[in-house]
Structures are given as C-alpha cells and as structure tokens.
Design an enzyme around this catalytic site. Sequence first.
Site: not given
Length: 280
Positions: A37, A147
């Site tokens: 993250h 992602g």
Amino acid sequence: MEVFTSVKSLRIFLDQQLSHQKTIGLIPTMGALHEGHISLIDASVKENDITVCSIFVNPVQFNNPEDLLKYPRTLEADCQMLEKAGCDAVFAPSVEEMYPEPPLLTMNFGALENVMEGASRPGHFNGVGIVVSRLFNIARPHHAYFGQKDLQQVSVIKRLITDLAFDLKLVVCPTVRETDGLAMSSRNRRLNDEERNTAPYIYQILSAAKEELLRGRDIWEVTAAAQGRFAAIGSFTLDYLEVVDIKSLQPIQELGPEGTNAICVATFLGPVRLIDNLIF
C-alpha cells in the site's frame, strides 16, 4: 495529515485544494496497510499535490460473512504509516456514512467477472464497482492507484472508468513482495507461523510455471503440473490456477505477445485465501 470520517468534511477539504488548482491522487484501501500500500502512496506523492487514502472495509464486496468479520482493522497503525509516508488526508468513514441506505444499484462486468475471482466470489465485483464509484465521486481524483496483485480488480476498474466516463487516470503499480517472494497482503497477518513458512511456495510454483511456459511447454501440461505441486505440499486447497489473456482474463490455449499473458492463482492456506499472479 488530516483524518476525515464524513463525506461532507472531506469534500470541503478537497474543494479548497481544487480551488488552488492542486492535483489529487486517491488510493482506495480496506486498511491493514503494508508496504505494498505504501508503494501506492509513494507513487501518488510523487505525481500529485494532494494524496488521499481511503480506509473502508466494504461489506458489499464480501460474500463470506466470516471473512468480513475477521478482516483486520488497524486504523491507528495505518494512520501512523500513512503520515510517515507523506499522505495528506485519510478518509475513514463508517458503513452508515458510506451507505446511508443499502445500495440498490447492481453492476455487471460481463465476462470479466465470470472467471477466477468472480466465479469464486459471486457479487464481489459488484461491491467493488459500487464502492470505487462512490469514492471516485466523493474525492474526484486526478489519479487513482491500484496494485497489480489484484489483477482482475484492475481490469474491472478500467472497465468502470471507461463505461462511466470518470475523468481520471488509473495508475497500476507493481506487486510488492516479501524477501521470500510472498506477495504482500493484509490477509498475510492471519497466517500462523507454519502457514507463513509455507506461503512462499505460491510464488515459487508460479515462477517455475512461468519459466516452463516461456520455454514453449504446453499450457495445459504446465498448469496440471503446477496444480500437482500445490497438492503435493498438502497445506494448500487450490481454488483456481489459470493462464489468461490480461485484457479479457479468459483462459488461453497458446501464449500471446510478450506482456499480454498472466498466470493467476487463488488458494486457501488454512482458513486464509491468498491470490497472486505473474504477467509475462
């Protein structure tokens, strides 16, 4: 760094930023943050004036009530990580704030959601589409960061942006891995010590299968062999292992041009469901 729990307060803050012609980057998360993250935060900080991270465990995308209940919630630690990384604002609403009324809208992403994660988790991508649309409308970002580990989610978000004409750029960042190859995931913290020691085999098996495919071995033979390796370890309960086209996510019989293929896996390790993929 400021923390907002209401839509109104976040919008007031962002309206001020937009009035000064500042660019906004948004990183939607469900919290329990890790370095994967933070790599998204880093990318946004480099490319935008203001970086906003949302932390919201979205009940609409869970089809397993136990999974929703056990999803880790670590807001205080998350905020410490975000502030250190240079995040400007955190949006951490309650369920009631995000959904004053239960959403009636449903989203269907067609063939994109009928394979892999969609086949195993009915309704999941409907929930993803609803919450991401709400976040895009609330934050009105110039860039949104996701992602590559969640490859199918990325494909769904691309479709969402195209079909609903969101005026933003999607930025897909590489999967971040532990030193032993395990893809970073909030779910990893639910693994016990034995399971955590076993988990790196996921990346090892995928990497070996990818090399075999690049050497020209038949896709069916490679996937069957990889499935056998998971079975031989004994701790895994395989959900799926597929070689797919990265745009359609449909299984393929022959490899396409470089960069258009992906080998994707989802497997249970104990009670924890883990996913990974390699693009080649």
